[in-house]
Scaffold this motif. Structure first.
Motif, short mmCIF file in Angstrom:
data_model
loop_
_atom_site.label_atom_id
_atom_site.label_comp_id
_atom_site.label_asym_id
_atom_site.label_seq_id
_atom_site.Cartn_x
_atom_site.Cartn_y
_atom_site.Cartn_z
N LYS B 197 1.14 -1.01 -0.10
CA LYS B 197 -0.05 0.13 -0.24
C LYS B 197 0.94 1.22 -0.05
CE LYS B 197 -2.59 1.38 3.77
NZ LYS B 197 -3.60 1.49 4.67
N GLU B 198 2.15 1.25 0.65
CA GLU B 198 2.80 2.35 0.98
C GLU B 198 3.53 2.46 -0.37
OE1 GLU B 198 2.46 3.80 3.65
OE2 GLU B 198 4.27 5.48 2.68
N LYS B 201 0.60 4.11 -2.54
CA LYS B 201 0.29 6.19 -2.44
C LYS B 201 1.53 6.69 -2.42
CE LYS B 201 -1.14 5.25 2.15
NZ LYS B 201 -0.29 5.43 3.56
N ALA B 204 1.06 7.50 -6.16
CA ALA B 204 -0.36 8.30 -5.72
C ALA B 204 0.11 9.66 -6.26
CB ALA B 204 -1.73 7.75 -5.27
N SER B 205 0.60 9.80 -5.34
CA SER B 205 1.92 11.28 -4.48
C SER B 205 2.60 11.88 -5.97
CB SER B 205 2.03 11.36 -3.18
OG SER B 205 2.80 10.89 -3.00
#
Lengths: 84, 216
Positions: B197-198, B201, B204-205
């Protein structure tokens, strides 16, 4: 877009400071749920204190982030749906 | 106009396991789009039902053509409420999930009922219903199609996530004896999901508009 999350986090909560409180509460709840609740044991809730602490943290984060969850009726949209 | 979608699935686990796993399914390898999960309300009623509300935040992965509805200042995060009732006497878990924001673009509401299967032993029947609609005049049909397609793909991920939590619960309970807690997923298992998940993320950022996805 910047996501302000602690990169070492495993359990992600809307309030970055609430991670440990969430973890403690979840552990307590999962044990109580399987061992007591599902077996019909109506004894005292052993998690009320950890829940209180976790909620205090999370509700503050929700307000700070302006998440529009306040006043939303429980299962509100279900009311206009036919029975399953 | 609202699109309605309904299906039944058999989950090869007892209802008790399914309901326990329901609370423990995040994070999992299939939920990298789920950023946060918090319980924000919980109550045991006088007739011993458990009411809960969870707040989830998810990334909002859209095809390029939808970017025009999202000027760069608007949050790409979707807030989702999941309300649930566990009835341990009737052995029924009912959940209702809907998005709080971005509702003009699309509203997705889902009701799930988990009950013992009447046909198969040690099996739980899941009946899912969804109502998908869009308020964007002139665009609602393609948006609804996209919404339905994404909903189906999320449904697959959600089932995989639940199965993942279930198989870990079962594996641990078979392997251990004595005082260990079989109902808790081990932290190493969740840690691996957390790392996945990290990575999601960070992607995504770093990204500007989201990548175009295939919706068939």
């Amino acid at each position: 877009m910047f996501y302000p999350y602690n990169t070492l986090q495993i359990w992600d909560t809307v309030g970055e400071a609430c991670t440990e409180l969430k973890r403690e509460y979840d552990q307590c709840f999962n044990r109580w749920f399987a061992e007591k609740f599902l077996k019909g044991d109506r004894g005292e809730d052993p998690c009320s204190e950890t829940f209180r602490k976790y909620q205090s943290c999370v509700q503050k984060a929700i307000k700070e982030k302006d998440i529009p969850v306040d006043g939303v009726e429980f299962m509100g949209p279900n009311k206009d749906k036919p029975e399953s | 106009m609202v699109k309605y979608f309904c299906n039944n699935t058999d989950i090869r686990s007892t209802w008790d396991y399914v309901v326990s796993a329901f609370w423990q399914r995040y994070p999992n390898p299939f939920s990298t789009h789920v950023l946060t999960e918090d319980v924000v309300y919980r109550e045991v009623t006088s007739n011993n039902r458990l009411l809960s509300r969870r707040l989830l935040t998810k990334t909002n992965r859209l095809p390029r053509w939808a970017d025009r509805f999202f000027p760069s200042g608007i949050s790409r995060c979707v807030y989702i409420i999941e309300d649930s009732i566990v009835n341990p006497v009737d052995r029924k878990l009912t959940t209702y999930t809907w998005n709080l924001n971005h509702t003009t673009l699309m509203s997705v509401e889902e009701r799930c009922v988990f009950q013992d299967s009447t046909d198969e032993p040690d099996t739980t029947l899941l009946k899912r219903e969804a109502w998908i609609s869009s308020g964007i005049f002139g665009f609602s049909r393609p948006i609804q199609e996209f919404g339905l397609s994404r909903y189906k793909s999320n449904q697959v991920k959600a089932m995989k996530g639940l199965e993942y939590a279930l198989s870990n619960l079962r594996g641990i309970s078979l392997a251990v004896a004595g005082d260990t807690a079989p109902w808790l997923l081990s932290d190493t298992v969740k840690d691996a999901s957390g790392k996945a998940k990290e990575a999601a993320k960070n992607l995504a950022s770093a990204a500007a508009p989201p990548k175009t996805q295939q919706f068939i």
